[in-house]
Motif scaffolding. Structure first.
Motif, mmCIF file in Angstrom:
data_model
loop_
_atom_site.group_PDB
_atom_site.id
_atom_site.type_symbol
_atom_site.label_atom_id
_atom_site.label_comp_id
_atom_site.label_asym_id
_atom_site.label_seq_id
_atom_site.Cartn_x
_atom_site.Cartn_y
_atom_site.Cartn_z
ATOM 1 N N LYS A 61 68.168 65.760 35.033
ATOM 2 C CA LYS A 61 68.536 66.538 36.222
ATOM 3 C C LYS A 61 69.709 67.469 35.933
ATOM 4 O O LYS A 61 69.762 68.618 36.406
ATOM 5 C CB LYS A 61 68.874 65.594 37.376
ATOM 6 C CG LYS A 61 67.656 64.994 38.082
ATOM 7 C CD LYS A 61 68.081 64.000 39.160
ATOM 8 C CE LYS A 61 66.897 63.585 40.028
ATOM 9 N NZ LYS A 61 66.512 64.632 40.999
ATOM 10 N N ILE A 69 61.634 65.724 34.389
ATOM 11 C CA ILE A 69 61.855 65.007 35.657
ATOM 12 C C ILE A 69 60.518 64.581 36.251
ATOM 13 O O ILE A 69 60.359 63.443 36.717
ATOM 14 C CB ILE A 69 62.641 65.900 36.642
ATOM 15 C CG1 ILE A 69 64.066 66.136 36.143
ATOM 16 C CG2 ILE A 69 62.671 65.257 38.038
ATOM 17 C CD1 ILE A 69 64.835 67.165 36.944
ATOM 18 N N ASP A 91 70.729 60.873 41.956
ATOM 19 C CA ASP A 91 71.377 61.995 42.642
ATOM 20 C C ASP A 91 72.809 61.634 43.025
ATOM 21 O O ASP A 91 73.719 62.471 42.909
ATOM 22 C CB ASP A 91 70.579 62.381 43.892
ATOM 23 C CG ASP A 91 69.261 63.070 43.546
ATOM 24 O OD1 ASP A 91 69.159 63.641 42.436
ATOM 25 O OD2 ASP A 91 68.336 63.029 44.383
#
Length: 236
Positions: A61, A69, A91
């Motif tokens: 990422k 990904i 994230d």
């Protein structure tokens, strides 16, 4: 503790309480100090293979490698029960790394999911030289905890917010499956293991080989009423 107790009290690090009888003899002493407990973040709770996957995903990422990904999502969907959760954790890892870089506090900050204020019952010790009156039927530790320590804790927490009372039981029982002191603290004083709430206690080296136990301060009044009812046929 014998050599440092009064210095720590004078410095404000710990508060030492002496419990005396009607003629001034010391029966027991205990100490209270502020503490901190926390819940680990989602990344730290992962299994080793899940953590490795999240690390690879974070790298992909950060490099904005969309093809990798997509491949990771397909692979992870077959290998893990909740791939979307792992992507969300990745994230959060990236957001946390960016925040640390922007603020520059990473070297001095431990990031956790949630923090909880606490009061540590650091020492809870009888005076072994004290001669207990024959007519005194209630175990002294039991009585002092519920009638003195709990009252003091509730007085403190009427002025400041605090969630947990905790201690480290110095249980020297050789058979680790039958810890007598731990069992007593759990049954008579209503403490319990941290694992039940996924809470982590910060334990210093001083308390090595001691067993961490906690209880919620908000439940102390209810436990106080319940425990005297529960043990009314024993502790009279």
């Amino acid at each position: 503790m014998r050599n440092k107790a009064w210095d720590e009290d004078l410095d404000g690090e710990t508060r030492i309480y002496l419990v005396k009888d009607s003629i001034g003899c010391v029966v027991l002493f205990f100490s209270l100090k502020c503490g901190l407990l926390f819940r680990k973040n989602q990344y730290d709770k992962l299994e080793e293979d899940e953590r490795s996957f999240v690390d690879m995903l974070v790298k992909a990422k950060q490099e904005d490698d969309q093809e990798t990904i997509n491949n990771y999502y397909e692979y992870g969907s077959a290998e893990f029960s909740d791939i979307d959760r792992l992507f969300k954790i990745a994230d959060k890892r990236i957001d946390s790394k960016n925040e640390t870089r922007e603020l520059g506090d990473g070297q001095y900050t431990l990031k956790v999911e949630e923090c909880f204020s606490g009061i540590e019952l650091r020492h809870f010790c009888k005076n072994e030289a004290y001669s207990y009156p024959d007519e005194f039927k209630t175990p002294i530790g039991f009585g002092i905890f519920w009638e003195v320590i709990v009252r003091e804790v509730l007085k403190i927490t009427s002025k400041i917010g605090c969630k947990y009372l905790y201690l480290f039981a110095a249980d020297k029982t050789e058979n680790s499956d039958i810890k007598k002191l731990v069992r007593y603290y759990k049954s008579a004083l209503k403490f319990y293991e941290c694992e039940e709430d996924d809470i982590i206690i910060i334990k210093p080296e001083y308390d090595d080989n001691c067993y961490g136990l906690i209880q919620e301060i908000s439940k102390l009044p209810g436990n106080y009423e319940a425990v005297w009812q529960e043990f009314s046929d024993v502790y009279i």
